[in-house]
Design a protein around this motif. Structure first.
Motif, PDB file in Angstrom:
ATOM      1  N   GLY A   1       0.905  -1.227   0.027  1.00  0.00           N
ATOM      2  CA  GLY A   1       0.072  -0.027  -0.079  1.00  0.00           C
ATOM      3  C   GLY A   1       0.788   1.346   0.032  1.00  0.00           C
TER       4      GLY A   1
ATOM      5  N   GLU B   1       2.386   2.397  -2.175  1.00  0.00           N
ATOM      6  CA  GLU B   1       2.127   2.975  -3.473  1.00  0.00           C
ATOM      7  C   GLU B   1       1.011   4.108  -3.649  1.00  0.00           C
ATOM      8  OE1 GLU B   1       2.729   0.103  -3.312  1.00  0.00           O
ATOM      9  OE2 GLU B   1       4.498  -0.492  -4.556  1.00  0.00           O
ATOM     10  N   LEU B   2       0.142   3.637  -2.684  1.00  0.00           N
ATOM     11  CA  LEU B   2      -1.393   4.393  -2.324  1.00  0.00           C
ATOM     12  C   LEU B   2      -0.847   5.814  -1.716  1.00  0.00           C
ATOM     13  CD1 LEU B   2      -4.397   5.062  -2.660  1.00  0.00           C
ATOM     14  CD2 LEU B   2      -4.527   3.603  -0.453  1.00  0.00           C
TER      15      LEU B   2
END
Length: 211
Positions: free
Chosen positions: A142, A144-145
């Motif tokens: 996560g 990248e989020l």
């Protein structure tokens, strides 16, 4: 002095910020360009930017630099201290005013106090730069989020080491054990000997990999 109008990219370099920050300043009325072309391109008077280019910022980004460090468990505290020292040395060498935020918890836990505070500050536009030693120090899955949110908010991301994190396998084993523990609580509640035996085997395998 004759005006020399420059692009938003050149103006951003003179101010020491990103073009996205200048766009945000324009939209908020904090700093207006000297010209907006028919095509919507912003142009700035270079003569007004010269003081900043010479090291005397006419206007700087007030947002903070946050250096974030994390380990999975209490027995990894020496590594947490090492991460913090590396981050402090790097930020100081760049001449940045910074703050260290640390967390102790699984890389798959989104509810850690430090991470929640970091995300709140990014969303509230209080962070201009995020510095970490490895991508996995932020989140196991996560990250990248979070990076996408940073991009939207104009937050610069600095990852000191793009290579493999030496504690990756150990941390991953701890994260797997955490997942097993959660499922154990649910499956043991069903009093299934078969499930209990399966979970014991998974736990032993994870502990062996992390040894």
């Amino acid at each position: 002095m004759m005006k020399r109008l420059v692009s938003i990219g050149e103006a951003a370099k003179a101010y020491g910020v990103t073009p996205l920050t200048l766009r945000r300043w324009h939209e908020s009325g904090k700093l207006l360009p000297d010209l907006v072309t028919e095509g919507g391109r912003r142009r700035y008077d270079l003569s007004k930017l010269q003081p900043a280019a010479e090291g005397r910022p006419a206007q700087s980004d007030p947002r903070r630099t946050i250096a974030y460090a994390r380990v999975s468990s209490h027995d990894q505290k020496p590594d947490l201290e090492r991460q913090s020292q590396v981050l402090e040395s790097y930020c100081a060498a760049q001449g940045w005013t910074y703050e260290i935020v640390t967390d102790l918890g699984s890389g798959m836990n989104y509810r850690k106090k430090g991470l929640k505070r970091l995300l709140d500050d990014i969303i509230e536009d209080r962070v201009g730069r995020l510095v970490i030693t490895h991508q996995d120090r932020l989140l196991r899955f996560g990250a990248e989020l979070v990076f996408a949110i940073c991009q939207t908010k104009g937050v610069e991301i600095v990852i000191l080491n793009q290579g493999e994190d030496t504690s990756f396998e150990e941390d991953l084993a701890r994260d797997v054990l955490e997942i097993i523990t959660v499922f154990s609580a649910r499956l043991y509640g069903a009093r299934s000997r078969k499930n209990a035996k399966l979970l014991d085997g998974m736990r032993k395998a994870a502990e062996a990999d992390g040894a």
